[in-house]
Structures are given as C-alpha cells and as structure tokens.
Design an enzyme around this catalytic site. Structure first.
Site, PDB file in Angstrom:
ATOM      1  N   ILE A 191      -4.174  -0.062  -3.227  1.00 23.11           N
ATOM      2  CA  ILE A 191      -4.532  -1.467  -3.444  1.00 23.11           C
ATOM      3  C   ILE A 191      -6.023  -1.611  -3.158  1.00 23.11           C
ATOM      4  CG2 ILE A 191      -4.315  -3.855  -2.664  1.00 23.11           C
ATOM      5  CD1 ILE A 191      -1.452  -3.479  -2.145  1.00 23.11           C
ATOM      6  N   ASP A 192      -6.794  -1.792  -4.202  1.00 22.60           N
ATOM      7  CA  ASP A 192      -8.231  -2.013  -4.068  1.00 22.60           C
ATOM      8  C   ASP A 192      -8.461  -3.526  -4.127  1.00 22.60           C
ATOM      9  OD1 ASP A 192     -10.932  -1.941  -4.017  1.00 22.60           O
ATOM     10  OD2 ASP A 192     -11.197  -0.955  -5.957  1.00 22.60           O
ATOM     11  N   HIS A 226     -19.016  -7.559   0.986  1.00 20.31           N
ATOM     12  CA  HIS A 226     -19.142  -6.423   0.079  1.00 20.31           C
ATOM     13  C   HIS A 226     -20.347  -6.553  -0.842  1.00 20.31           C
ATOM     14  CE1 HIS A 226     -14.495  -5.996   0.473  1.00 20.31           C
ATOM     15  NE2 HIS A 226     -15.135  -5.648   1.569  1.00 20.31           N
ATOM     16  N   THR A 285      -7.849  -5.771  -0.789  1.00 22.36           N
ATOM     17  CA  THR A 285      -6.808  -6.265   0.115  1.00 22.36           C
ATOM     18  C   THR A 285      -6.876  -7.778   0.300  1.00 22.36           C
ATOM     19  OG1 THR A 285      -6.775  -4.170   1.308  1.00 22.36           O
ATOM     20  CG2 THR A 285      -5.862  -6.074   2.451  1.00 22.36           C
ATOM     21  N   ASP A 320       0.828  -1.206   0.000  1.00 21.13           N
ATOM     22  CA  ASP A 320       0.000   0.000   0.000  1.00 21.13           C
ATOM     23  C   ASP A 320       0.863   1.257   0.000  1.00 21.13           C
ATOM     24  OD1 ASP A 320      -2.822  -0.176  -0.140  1.00 21.13           O
ATOM     25  OD2 ASP A 320      -2.862  -1.214   1.767  1.00 21.13           O
ATOM     26  N   ASP A 368      -6.580   4.750  -4.806  1.00 18.84           N
ATOM     27  CA  ASP A 368      -6.645   3.601  -3.909  1.00 18.84           C
ATOM     28  C   ASP A 368      -5.434   2.740  -4.281  1.00 18.84           C
ATOM     29  OD1 ASP A 368      -7.102   1.376  -2.392  1.00 18.84           O
ATOM     30  OD2 ASP A 368      -9.254   1.285  -2.799  1.00 18.84           O
ATOM     31  N   GLU A 422      -5.174   6.974   0.524  1.00 17.43           N
ATOM     32  CA  GLU A 422      -5.545   6.309   1.774  1.00 17.43           C
ATOM     33  C   GLU A 422      -4.508   6.433   2.881  1.00 17.43           C
ATOM     34  OE1 GLU A 422      -6.612   2.260   1.218  1.00 17.43           O
ATOM     35  OE2 GLU A 422      -8.564   2.746   0.388  1.00 17.43           O
TER      36      GLU A 422
END
Length: 252
Positions: A139-140, A236, A142, A49, A137, A74
């Site tokens: 790393i979209d 999600h 994780t 990240d 982002d 982020e």
C-alpha cells in the site's frame, strides 16, 4: 524470446496487483463504513498491507514457471507470530481467501493461516544487483488509504539491476479523469497502469472492463496550459518551493 518472457511477467504482475487492490478495496470499504478512518489505531491498514503482500506473493508463486522468485517487500510475519495477533492473522487469512474465491481463477482449498504467513515471508528477500527481483509496496499512500482517498499497490521487476516492468494499481482513481472510455459517465472507479521496457505504458480500468490504452507524454507546449501536480502530504513535498516553480511557469 526475452521480450515474450517479460510480456508474460507483465501479465502476471497485472494479475497480482489487481487481486491485491481488490483486497485493499474491501478493507477500505469496511474502514469507511465503521467510521474508523479518523482513529489513531492503524490496524486496518496493517491488515490490508499484509493481505496485499500475501496475495502478490501467492500469485507470483502460482504463475511464475519455476514457482521460485525473489520478492523484496515491506512486511514480514514477525508481529503476526505473537500470541495477541491471532485474531489479526485470521482476519488477514479470511480476506485473502475471500479475494481468491471471488476471483475464481484458482481452484484450490482455502489457504491456512500458516500458508498466508509463509506467503508474507516470501517478501523478505534482500534483493541485489544480480538476478531477478520483484519489488512490492503493498500500500503506497497509507494516509490516503486511511482518509478513503488515493493510494496504490506498486509492483515492479528488476533484472540484473535494471528496471524491466512496473504495475501501479490505483483503486480509487476515477477512469473518467484519464479519458480512457468513450462513455465517461459509466466509467468504473479504479485504474491500472502498466509499463514494460521497450513497450511503453498503458492504462486500463482496474476491473478490466475498459481495455488498455496507450499513455503518451503531453503535447502541450505552453506551460500555462499544463496540469501541475505535487504530493498531497506536506511531509512528502516542499509546497512553498513547488508553488514558486508553478508561479514562474505561469501554471497557477
């Protein structure tokens, strides 16, 4: 003039996301080789990240004409400033320098840990409805990253509150699944999607070996012939609801 400016911005975004994706690939490869993806310690993801964000920030600073930009991202360097984080900072710095060196575009001295921390902290902009703001982002996905599965580096540009362009680098998405090559058996792993207002969307291989190809809305009219997608993670999505919708559409 405006269209050409955004075209240049898109090229910069593609460069930034591609470099960040290469770093993430390196970290994920190490994760898989050491069999740490099943552990609860998320430090390797943290390294990716931070490194991804540092590289995007680095490219934007180098490539944008003014060198000044607003980046909403982020991460910040707060946790990395702690005494027990020195090893992590050095790992991130080494990964960033290795990625830049392997790329060969920038003939510069290696970045210091201070340079990398400063690059990360350039992502602390609060954005807003006015002006130009890059949104990242690093790393979209994780959990997908930890599994050795799908994830993406996502970068976009807003101008006066309007989305102007976006880039999605997907290091583990096979280009064969998108039929973007005449020789699918030799296709590399990794795709990059890019879109610019008024110019549509394209997809290309992440390593640049396959040239951009236009993306179009499917012409399929019968729902039973369509592909149906939903989030892999139950947290999600509402899988029961999407299953009901798919059933009614006769997709499944």
């Amino acid at each position: 003039m405006e269209s050409r400016a955004y075209e240049q911005d898109l090229a910069i975004a593609i460069k930034a996301a591609s470099l960040a994706a290469r770093l993430c690939q390196s970290v994920q490869k190490s994760l898989l080789q050491t069999d740490t993806q099943a552990k609860t310690d998320s430090s390797p993801v943290t390294v990716a990240d931070y490194g991804s964000q540092a590289l995007v920030s680095f490219v934007l600073e180098r490539e944008l004409p003014s060198g000044l930009f607003s980046l909403v991202a982020e991460e910040d360097s707060g946790d990395l400033q702690k005494n027990d984080a020195q090893d992590t900072v050095e790992r991130i710095t080494a990964l960033v320098n290795e990625t830049i060196s392997n790329d060969g575009t920038y003939d510069i001295s290696p970045l210091t840990t201070g340079d990398v921390l400063a690059a990360i902290d350039r992502g602390k902009s609060e954005g807003g409805p006015h002006g130009r703001h890059w949104v990242l982002d690093p790393i979209d996905g994780t959990k997908g990253f930890l599994r050795g599965d799908q994830y993406a580096v996502a970068l976009g540009l807003l101008d006066e509150g309007e989305v102007i362009l976006g880039v999605l680098a997907c290091p583990n998405l096979p280009s064969t699944s998108l039929s973007i090559s005449a020789h699918p058996s030799n296709d590399p792993i990794g795709c990059l999607f890019s879109a610019r207002k008024g110019a549509g969307t394209t997809v290309q291989s992440l390593d640049g070996s396959i040239q951009p190809k236009k993306v179009y809305v499917s012409t399929i009219e019968k729902s039973e012939e369509a592909s149906f997608f939903e989030s892999y993670e139950a947290a999600h999505s509402m899988h029961e609801l999407t299953a009901t919708i798919a059933k009614r559409l006769v997709v499944l």
